[in-house]
Structures are given as C-alpha cells and as structure tokens.
Design an enzyme around this catalytic site. Structure first.
Site, PDB file in Angstrom:
ATOM      1  N   LYS A 106      23.713 -18.436  36.292  1.00 19.14           N
ATOM      2  CA  LYS A 106      23.148 -17.608  35.225  1.00 19.14           C
ATOM      3  C   LYS A 106      23.313 -18.368  33.915  1.00 19.14           C
ATOM      4  O   LYS A 106      24.269 -19.130  33.746  1.00 19.14           O
ATOM      5  CB  LYS A 106      23.841 -16.242  35.152  1.00 19.14           C
ATOM      6  N   ARG A 114      12.024 -42.151  46.815  1.00 21.34           N
ATOM      7  CA  ARG A 114      12.969 -42.056  45.707  1.00 21.34           C
ATOM      8  C   ARG A 114      14.375 -42.410  46.173  1.00 21.34           C
ATOM      9  O   ARG A 114      15.129 -43.107  45.483  1.00 21.34           O
ATOM     10  CB  ARG A 114      12.943 -40.643  45.111  1.00 21.34           C
ATOM     11  N   TYR A 135       9.808 -27.343  23.825  1.00 15.49           N
ATOM     12  CA  TYR A 135      10.168 -26.950  25.182  1.00 15.49           C
ATOM     13  C   TYR A 135       9.946 -25.447  25.314  1.00 15.49           C
ATOM     14  O   TYR A 135      10.268 -24.677  24.398  1.00 15.49           O
ATOM     15  CB  TYR A 135      11.636 -27.272  25.476  1.00 15.49           C
ATOM     16  N   ASP A 146      17.534 -24.225  32.988  1.00 15.76           N
ATOM     17  CA  ASP A 146      16.377 -23.940  32.128  1.00 15.76           C
ATOM     18  C   ASP A 146      15.213 -23.388  32.934  1.00 15.76           C
ATOM     19  O   ASP A 146      14.381 -22.648  32.405  1.00 15.76           O
ATOM     20  CB  ASP A 146      15.920 -25.214  31.403  1.00 15.76           C
ATOM     21  N   LYS A 185      13.777 -26.250  21.060  1.00 12.39           N
ATOM     22  CA  LYS A 185      13.988 -25.227  22.085  1.00 12.39           C
ATOM     23  C   LYS A 185      12.907 -24.161  22.044  1.00 12.39           C
ATOM     24  O   LYS A 185      12.171 -24.014  21.063  1.00 12.39           O
ATOM     25  CB  LYS A 185      15.369 -24.589  21.920  1.00 12.39           C
ATOM     26  N   GLU A 212       7.938 -29.977  28.541  1.00 14.31           N
ATOM     27  CA  GLU A 212       8.394 -30.281  29.900  1.00 14.31           C
ATOM     28  C   GLU A 212       7.274 -30.403  30.924  1.00 14.31           C
ATOM     29  O   GLU A 212       7.518 -30.824  32.059  1.00 14.31           O
ATOM     30  CB  GLU A 212       9.410 -29.240  30.382  1.00 14.31           C
ATOM     31  N   ARG A 271      19.684 -29.690  17.303  1.00 13.64           N
ATOM     32  CA  ARG A 271      18.590 -30.641  17.292  1.00 13.64           C
ATOM     33  C   ARG A 271      17.508 -30.184  16.300  1.00 13.64           C
ATOM     34  O   ARG A 271      17.521 -29.041  15.829  1.00 13.64           O
ATOM     35  CB  ARG A 271      17.993 -30.794  18.694  1.00 13.64           C
TER      36      ARG A 271
END
Length: 373
Positions: A279, A203, A94, A270, A75, A118, A15
């Site tokens: 992990k 929700r 991010y 993340d 990232k 985020e 990206r």
C-alpha cells in the site's frame, strides 16, 4: 507559449519540473516561463537563479495555473491542482493513472490535455522519461532495503554484504528493466547474493552478459517467484507494464511465509504495487509491517534525492517540453508518435488503452481525439 512550473505539494516532494538551465533554453526560443516562488529552494536553487535564466517568479500555484498554457510538473497533480486545470491547457508530468482512478476522473472533468512521462516511448522501444527515475529508484531501493534490515527499523538485523565467516544477505529482484538492473547493480556492489527474475529470456541473457557470475538470472514463473521470495532477506519489486496496473507477483500467502524481519521494497507501488500486501506510503512514514515483514512502499522514492533526480529528469524531458511549447500540444502530439504514446487524457477522453482498461472508462484513439479537439 507561456510555460508554468508550480512547486510540488506531494508529501516530501522536493523535485521541480524545470531547472534554470531548462528555463533558459525555453526563454531563448521566445517562450515565457512562470515559476512559483521557492519551487526549488530545498535543492539549493534560488528564485534568483530562475530570474537569471529568464523566468518570472509568481507567488502561488494558482498564479501559475491561471496564466500558463503548458504546466510542467514532476508528480501527479493532487486533487487541489486538478481543480485549477482548464480546457485548452496541457499538463506534462508523471500521472500513473492506472492506480489512481480519482485523479483520472478529476483530469477528465478538467477538460485539459494530460501527457504522462511514464508512457512516452522512444524509437528503440524504451520509456525515456521513466528511465532516469527508474534508475534512481532502483539504486535507492537497495539503500532503503539495507536500512530496513536493521533491527531498529524492524528488520532481522542482516548486513547485506555479510562479513568474513557470515553469509551475505539474499536479494531477489523481480523485474529486469531499468529499475531492476540498477537495484541489482547496487546490491552486487554491496556484495549481496543477487537473483533477478524476469519473463523476458533475452533480457535475462543481457543481464547475465552484463554481470556474469555476480548475479543469478531466473525465468519468472509462479513457482520460481515463490521459491526465491520465501528464502530472501530483501525482495525488490521492479515490474512494469506501461500504463497498466502492476501484476501482483507476490501473494499475501507468500508474505506470511517469508522470514520474520525480511524486507520488501516495492518500486512498482506507483502502478499499484506488485505485492498483494503493498500500500502506498510516504517519506514521512515510509514503512509498515505485515506478518513480520517490513514493507517500504514510498510512491515518490526519487524525491528523497531531489537534486539528482530533477537534473536527470530534465535531461530527458526538455526536448519534449520545447516541442510542446514550440508547436503547440496538438501539433506536437500529431507529429511525434512517441510523444503521442504519452497522451493519457485529452479534453474529457481517455486516450491510452491500458489506462482506460485500468480505470474502467471508454477508450478513444488519440489521433481521433486530437482531430475532434
């Protein structure tokens, strides 16, 4: 302002922080944009495309970091990139600091201002810069999970939708946010049996209204999580606490009791992952096996579909990029409480409450930090 767009260096990350269209919007407003050579080449976007949009191409990331006032990435900065940041510089990307204290320490040491996609909020209470990648990750989670269920990948050899005379696979989605809803949508489309768990009754009601009898909605408790995880072929972890580490909903004991060859796709990796056995993995080596259960825990899932992800992300980030460049970071952050919610680190101070708690550092109110700065 001078905006810098370096090439991403995380494993299999293709990206890029700004598309040529976004660059053009910035240059039309009088800003200068520096783009590292071949930053988006793998997406089929050439340096010539950026030059046509008004950008200047530079040879290395060091050239970008040395000259730019605002660094726009995708990232989290790797430690080598953190070392190139400096006081007075703003990083917009991010971060996911709650699961990465080393990065938090490096950013604090740099003296730079770090704004996390985020944790930027919207007037409606959502996370507008996380939502497009959550949408991608949710949809990819089902693709990845279906692939991992194949025998050659260590799975139990189950087709998600089954066939005539053979039951479809059971898919459990933990979390009914953007990622979870998109995972459910894809799994329903493949004719799996889908259950979504969440702690927000409103929700769950909305999901039930959206999908009807195609999905079961269940209030999330330790008992209900255990019941559904232990009987699932595919578990998708899609829980999120903004800025904080993900809660560990699936224990090591639960994993040990899951059917051999079942699959966990942990989108929450993340933020540390929502399974005790999770992990971080990479696209180069995406899976591992614990107690016979295949785990897929890639930390940059949307990077595998870089072109779609880049354009979707830029649609959301561009207004904020233009505000930061047009007003300067301090003024833009002061004026906009939703952008300010994305401020994680400012000139050596942690200014996001959840991040401070997660990494064990003192918290400073962001407005106070901006005044001090």
């Amino acid at each position: 302002m001078r905006i810098g767009v370096p090439k991403e260096i995380k494993n299999h990350e293709y990206r890029v922080g700004m598309t040529p269209g976004s660059v053009r919007e910035a240059t039309l407003r009088g800003h200068e944009v520096l783009v590292e050579k071949d930053a988006a080449m793998r997406q089929g976007i050439s340096d010539a495309d950026y030059v046509k949009a008004g950008a200047t191409i530079v040879d290395t990331a060091a050239d970008v970091f040395a000259s730019a006032d605002l660094i726009v990435k995708v990232k989290e900065p790797q430690l080598a990139e953190c070392k190139m940041l400096r006081p007075g510089q703003t990083l917009f990307t991010y971060l996911h600091l709650a699961a990465d204290p080393k990065q938090a320490k490096a950013l604090l040491k740099s003296g730079a201002t770090a704004i996390a996609y985020e944790t930027v909020t919207s007037a409606r209470g959502g996370l507008p810069l996380l939502a497009p990648m959550s949408e991608v990750a949710g949809r990819m989670a089902v693709q990845a999970g279906a692939h991992c269920l194949e025998m050659e990948q260590g799975g139990r050899g189950t087709l998600l939708g089954g066939v005539a005379g053979v039951a479809a696979a059971k898919v459990t989605v933990l979390g009914g946010g953007v990622a979870g809803i998109n995972a459910a949508r894809m799994a329903i489309g493949l004719e799996a049996r889908v259950t979504v768990l969440d702690i927000d009754v409103a929700r769950l009601y909305a999901i039930d209204q959206q999908f009807g009898a195609s999905v079961d909605t269940v209030f999330s408790t330790r008992a209900s999580v255990e019941e559904h995880v232990l009987t699932s072929d595919l578990v998708i972890g899609a829980v999120l606490v903004p800025g904080a580490a993900a809660p560990k909903l699936v224990t090591r004991e639960m994993v040990a009791q899951m059917p051999r060859g079942s699959v966990i796709v942990d989108i929450a990796i993340d933020q540390g992952g929502c399974t005790e056995t999770s992990k971080p993995t990479t696209h180069a080596a995406p899976t591992y096996v614990v107690d016979g259960v295949v785990h897929y825990c890639v930390t940059n899932m949307p990077g595998a579909v870089a072109r779609t992800s880049t354009f979707a992300l830029n649609n959301a980030t561009l207004p904020f990029i233009l505000a930061l460049a047009g007003k300067g970071a301090a003024q833009a952050l002061t004026d906009d409480p939703h952008l300010r919610a994305g401020l994680n680190i400012h000139e050596g101070r942690v200014v996001h409450q959840s991040v401070a708690e997660a990494v064990g550092t003192p918290y400073t109110d962001p407005l106070e930090a901006l005044r001090l700065g």
